[in-house]
Design an enzyme around this catalytic site. Structure first.
Site, PDB file in Angstrom:
ATOM      1  N   ALA A  29      38.369  37.750  40.516  1.00 58.68           N
ATOM      2  CA  ALA A  29      37.555  36.912  41.405  1.00 58.68           C
ATOM      3  C   ALA A  29      36.660  37.766  42.271  1.00 58.68           C
ATOM      4  CB  ALA A  29      38.451  36.047  42.279  1.00 58.68           C
ATOM      5  N   ASN A  30      35.636  37.139  42.829  1.00 59.07           N
ATOM      6  CA  ASN A  30      34.802  37.760  43.848  1.00 59.07           C
ATOM      7  C   ASN A  30      35.271  37.296  45.209  1.00 59.07           C
ATOM      8  OD1 ASN A  30      33.082  39.241  42.294  1.00 59.07           O
ATOM      9  ND2 ASN A  30      31.492  37.684  42.217  1.00 59.07           N
TER      10      ASN A  30
END
Ligand code: C5P
Length: 222
Positions: A29-30
């Site tokens: 994920a970011n």
């Protein structure tokens, strides 16, 4: 629709991170809270627009008066964006994962005492660049974001040209600034026409309202 500078306009906003599954319990994920994108969607709705917000997984409430489509991966986000078009204005505030695991394992990868697994990655579609390059049905105003940690304006100019959007909102996310997940933001607004505005540090809600004002001006009166 409500009166306001975006009355009668169709607006699409992406927000939040994407999650790219590795196996049923893990993902890549970011770092993104979704606060700026959600604030823009809320401000656009308050300005009279019909808003679709395509959001990755976030822990904040849905903005009022907005249709929300929830997605997890970049590919789902692109599909949801295509389904939400046509629009007059599209704002790509999501922190989309650049890569995803080449294969999603159907069962949990076991820690079995041997060497750690390695992760092969493949590139995700670039949603902003894809929409900017649409030959048919391109929104009249396409807005991208650039989160940079150094040489913010240089990188932002290059990104504006590379992505093919009309406006780029650049923000300094070097860790000292506390922008990530925080309530305020320091932004520069760059136009393909060479225009540049630098705003003082403002709350993300206020940044959303000011951006929507600028978008209204660029789109003109319906
Ligand atoms: O290249 P970079 O990720 O820094 O570009 C940021 C801009 O591009 C943001 O507007 C983001 O929403 C958009 N983007 C996208 N799809 C991707 C990667 C970025 O829409 N796969």
């Amino acid at each position: 629709a409500a009166p306001g500078p975006l009355a009668g306009r169709r607006v699409l906003v992406t927000s939040g991170p994407t999650h790219e599954p590795i196996d049923p319990v893990r993902y890549l994920a970011n770092r993104s809270s979704g606060r700026q994108g959600h604030a823009i969607a809320a401000a656009a709705a308050a300005a009279g627009a019909e808003v679709t917000l395509v959001s990755g997984p976030v822990a904040i409430p849905d903005p009022a008066g907005v249709r929300v489509v929830r997605v997890e991966t970049a590919r789902e986000m692109l599909d949801a964006v295509r389904a939400a078009l046509p629009a007059d204005l599209a704002v790509f505030a999501a922190a989309v994962g650049d890569w995803r695991p080449a294969a999603e394992q159907a069962s949990k990868i076991k820690k079995d005492g041997s060497a750690p697994p390695s992760l092969a990655l493949v590139e995700n579609p670039d949603i902003l660049a894809t929409v900017s390059a649409m030959a048919e049905g391109r929104p009249r105003l396409v807005v991208g974001f650039a989160a940079e940690t150094d040489r913010v304006l240089d990188h932002a100019r290059a990104k504006l040209a590379r992505k093919g959007c009309d406006l780029l909102v650049a923000n300094d996310v070097s860790p000292a600034g506390g922008v990530m997940g925080g309530a305020s933001n320091t932004v520069h607004l760059l136009g393909r026409d060479g225009s540049l505005e630098t705003w003082p540090t403002l709350g993300k809600d206020e940044v959303g309202r000011r951006l929507v004002e600028r978008f209204g001006t660029r789109l003109g009166t319906p």
